[in-house]
Design a protein around this motif. Structure first.
Motif, short mmCIF file in Angstrom:
data_model
loop_
_atom_site.label_atom_id
_atom_site.label_comp_id
_atom_site.label_asym_id
_atom_site.label_seq_id
_atom_site.Cartn_x
_atom_site.Cartn_y
_atom_site.Cartn_z
N ILE A 96 27.59 13.82 1.43
CA ILE A 96 28.82 13.41 2.13
C ILE A 96 29.53 12.30 1.35
O ILE A 96 30.76 12.32 1.20
CB ILE A 96 28.50 12.96 3.58
CG1 ILE A 96 27.94 14.12 4.40
CG2 ILE A 96 29.74 12.36 4.25
CD1 ILE A 96 28.91 15.25 4.70
N HIS A 139 26.43 10.61 9.86
CA HIS A 139 26.64 9.94 8.58
C HIS A 139 26.75 8.43 8.76
O HIS A 139 26.21 7.66 7.97
CB HIS A 139 27.89 10.51 7.87
CG HIS A 139 28.13 9.90 6.54
ND1 HIS A 139 29.16 9.01 6.29
CD2 HIS A 139 27.45 10.00 5.37
CE1 HIS A 139 29.10 8.62 5.02
NE2 HIS A 139 28.07 9.21 4.44
N LEU A 185 29.80 22.60 6.57
CA LEU A 185 29.94 21.41 7.42
C LEU A 185 30.10 21.79 8.89
O LEU A 185 29.58 21.10 9.77
CB LEU A 185 31.11 20.54 6.94
CG LEU A 185 30.82 19.71 5.69
CD1 LEU A 185 32.08 19.02 5.19
CD2 LEU A 185 29.72 18.68 5.95
N VAL A 193 35.23 14.88 5.22
CA VAL A 193 34.65 15.57 6.38
C VAL A 193 35.79 15.92 7.32
O VAL A 193 36.58 15.04 7.68
CB VAL A 193 33.63 14.65 7.11
CG1 VAL A 193 33.09 15.34 8.35
CG2 VAL A 193 32.49 14.24 6.19
#
Ligand code: GSH
Length: 203
Positions: A171, A192, A142, A181
């Motif tokens: 995600i 996202h 990430l 996240v």
């Protein structure tokens, strides 16, 4: 034609989002994973690997593997191009789709499958240590993805692609895996939110 679907499971959703982006209606046949319907003899005759999704064509041909199904529809309906146009864009989308699958979706899936009580009947044996081993890999990836997304709006470039579908669904799969996240990944959060705002995300 019929698409054997798996509700909230991530891989069937990849195909549903792809079809929604293309505007292609395909009849869905729900497979109740919770009830282990995918392990029934009837479904195992369609996909001996007992996984969803599976696309059954009118002549009985079976296509499994989410990306193979998506590629089938891309070849039949090239617009909008979700696997890219030309050598460079196609390669970059393939690269990012594979990275997001191998280094994000799969590790998250390992965490979910090896820790969630509901998965005990599918992931045999559950290995909690394997879940733990994958957690830092997710965080590392990430961080890398976040730095990439500082340079462009979408996973593989200036255009939405199948890589964004894989990434968005990965995600979304953090939550059932009881992960999130990291706060520091502001670019991942922005991206996202953008891809999740598309109507296809609800598919
Ligand atoms: N590589 C396959 C993975 C398919 C897959 O693992 N599907 C999951 C749902 S997301 C499944 O059917 N799981 C049933 C099980 O593990 O028993 C794809 O891309 O379609």
């Amino acid at each position: 034609m019929k698409l054997y679907d798996g509700g909230r499971a991530p891989n069937p959703r990849r195909v549903r989002v792809f079809l929604a982006e293309k505007g292609i209606p395909v009849p869905l046949e729900p497979v109740d994973l919770g009830a282990l319907a995918h392990q029934s003899p009837a479904y195992a005759a369609i996909n001996p690997l007992q996984r969803v999704p599976a696309l059954v064509l009118d002549d009985g041909t079976v296509i499994t593997e989410s990306i193979a199904i998506c590629r089938y529809f891309e070849a039949l309906n090239p617009e909008p191009p979700l696997f890219g146009r030309g050598a460079l864009e196609t390669a970059l989308i393939e690269m990012w789709n594979r990275r997001l699958e191998l280094h994000l979706l799969f590790p998250i899936s390992h965490v979910f499958r090896n820790t969630h009580p509901a998965m005990a009947k599918m992931e045999i044996p559950q290995v909690p240590a394997w879940a733990e081993a994958n957690k830092p890999r997710i965080e590392t990836f990430l961080g890398i993805f976040d730095r990439e997304l500082a340079k462009r709006p979408f996973a593989a470039g200036d255009r939405y692609s199948v890589a964004d579908i894989t990434g968005m669904i990965a995600i979304d799969f953090l939550k059932p895996a009881k992960l999130a996240v990291p706060e520091a990944c502001a670019n991942v959060r922005r991206w996202h939110a953008d891809v999740s705002a598309r109507p296809s995300a609800g598919a």
